[in-house]
Design an enzyme around this catalytic site. Structure first.
Site, mmCIF file in Angstrom:
data_model
loop_
_atom_site.group_PDB
_atom_site.id
_atom_site.type_symbol
_atom_site.label_atom_id
_atom_site.label_comp_id
_atom_site.label_asym_id
_atom_site.label_seq_id
_atom_site.Cartn_x
_atom_site.Cartn_y
_atom_site.Cartn_z
ATOM 1 N N GLY A 122 0.943 -1.044 0.035
ATOM 2 C CA GLY A 122 0.035 0.082 -0.013
ATOM 3 C C GLY A 122 0.596 1.555 0.203
ATOM 4 O O GLY A 122 1.793 1.425 -0.938
ATOM 5 N N SER A 131 3.289 3.432 2.661
ATOM 6 C CA SER A 131 3.620 3.372 4.063
ATOM 7 C C SER A 131 3.621 4.171 5.027
ATOM 8 O O SER A 131 3.113 3.806 5.732
ATOM 9 C CB SER A 131 5.347 2.636 4.317
ATOM 10 N N CYS A 152 6.526 -5.561 0.506
ATOM 11 C CA CYS A 152 6.254 -3.693 -0.041
ATOM 12 C C CYS A 152 5.512 -2.480 0.711
ATOM 13 O O CYS A 152 7.024 -2.793 1.529
ATOM 14 C CB CYS A 152 5.185 -3.704 -1.242
ATOM 15 N N ARG A 168 13.326 3.061 0.130
ATOM 16 C CA ARG A 168 11.671 3.536 0.214
ATOM 17 C C ARG A 168 11.033 3.920 -1.866
ATOM 18 O O ARG A 168 12.695 5.089 -1.653
ATOM 19 C CB ARG A 168 11.037 5.078 0.844
ATOM 20 N N ILE A 204 5.772 -3.165 -6.863
ATOM 21 C CA ILE A 204 5.036 -2.020 -7.326
ATOM 22 C C ILE A 204 5.725 -0.789 -6.700
ATOM 23 O O ILE A 204 5.427 -0.559 -5.433
ATOM 24 C CB ILE A 204 3.546 -1.862 -7.274
ATOM 25 N N ARG A 205 6.116 0.171 -7.191
ATOM 26 C CA ARG A 205 6.862 1.350 -6.106
ATOM 27 C C ARG A 205 7.664 0.470 -4.564
ATOM 28 O O ARG A 205 7.270 1.230 -4.045
ATOM 29 C CB ARG A 205 5.832 2.583 -6.034
ATOM 30 N N HIS A 247 4.853 -8.542 -4.391
ATOM 31 C CA HIS A 247 4.282 -8.804 -4.097
ATOM 32 C C HIS A 247 3.371 -10.303 -4.409
ATOM 33 O O HIS A 247 2.729 -10.465 -5.560
ATOM 34 C CB HIS A 247 2.345 -7.826 -5.026
ATOM 35 N N GLU A 285 0.483 -11.898 -3.669
ATOM 36 C CA GLU A 285 0.102 -12.557 -3.320
ATOM 37 C C GLU A 285 -1.068 -11.780 -4.633
ATOM 38 O O GLU A 285 -2.850 -12.172 -4.719
ATOM 39 C CB GLU A 285 -0.423 -11.034 -1.948
HETATM 40 N N1 GLN Z 1 6.089 3.043 -2.386
HETATM 41 C C1 GLN Z 1 5.498 3.222 -1.061
HETATM 42 C C2 GLN Z 1 6.027 3.040 -0.052
HETATM 43 O O1 GLN Z 1 6.701 3.538 -0.029
HETATM 44 C C3 GLN Z 1 5.093 1.374 -1.126
HETATM 45 C C4 GLN Z 1 5.002 0.750 -2.345
HETATM 46 C C5 GLN Z 1 3.808 -0.421 -2.389
HETATM 47 O O2 GLN Z 1 3.549 -1.122 -1.194
HETATM 48 N N2 GLN Z 1 3.333 -1.212 -3.214
HETATM 49 O O3 GLN Z 1 4.780 2.625 0.906
#
Ligand code: GLN
Length: 203
Positions: free
Chosen positions: A49, A51, A81, A110, A139-140, A180, A182
């Site tokens: 998500g 953080s 993540c 991060r 994802i990021r 991820h 999941e």
């Molecule tokens: N970039 C998000 C963060 O700093 C992490 C991205 C993710 O959980 N898919 O929390």
């Protein structure tokens, strides 16, 4: 043997996918949003998500102290993540006021893969999960910059400019992945975690 009850921290992020993956490997999975629910679980999953948002909501909902206390008491946890960031003792490129629950003796960076590469996929060979490579979706994502002496490195990026970066770690009963699992339908990471948790605690 009774299956363990695994809580999924349900303040923000892809909660439902983790509930599904945990049920698929034989755990009882419940959402955790209130301090009383923290007492009811044998283990915790912190989903991906954002953080900074998860941190803010965890503090706002009065979950920070109860979760820290359970983690300090040895409750197993898996963070994916943003969840990896929440379990890390140290964060680079976090927000100035960002706090984590901690427990894992790692420094995470991060959004480490950079702005150009918002997301990518790689096939990872993880000995603990068997010979079949695991499709990892980033994802990021953060990566792990520094690991303490007790931390076992489970996986590194295998291709592309980030090859060699650490993206899965374990320290005792704490597990974290930058990616991820999941979202792929391959439940081996969740199975590995639930096996690590073991049966339900006797009351
Ligand atoms: N970039 C998000 C963060 O700093 C992490 C991205 C993710 O959980 N898919 O929390």
């Amino acid at each position: 043997m009774a299956e363990p009850t695994v809580g999924v921290l349900a303040v923000q992020g892809d909660v439902r996918e983790h509930l599904g993956a945990l049920e698929a490997v034989g755990a009882r999975a419940i959402r955790v949003r209130r301090p009383t629910e923290v007492e009811a679980i044998d283990a915790l999953v912190i989903p991906g998500g954002e953080s900074t948002v998860i941190d803010k909501l965890v503090r706002m909902f009065g979950l920070h102290e109860p979760l820290r206390a359970r983690l300090a008491g040895g409750m197993p946890a898996y963070g994916s993540c943003a969840g990896m960031i929440m379990l890390a003792d140290r964060v680079e490129d976090g927000r100035p006021d960002q706090q984590t629950l901690g427990g894992l003796d790692i420094t995470v960076r991060r959004n480490a893969f950079g702005r150009q590469v918002d997301s990518f996929e790689d096939d990872l060979h993880i000995r603990e999960l068997g010979p079949q490579p695991l499709r990892a979706v980033f994802i990021r994502a953060p990566w792990v910059e520094v690991v303490g002496p007790e931390v076992q490195v489970l996986a590194r990026v295998e291709t592309g400019p980030a090859a060699g970066r650490i993206v899965a770690v374990r320290q005792g009963t704490l597990l974290a992945t930058s990616f991820h699992p999941e979202v792929t339908g391959d439940h081996r990471v969740h199975r590995y975690f639930v096996e690590m948790v073991g049966p339900a605690r006797p009351d």
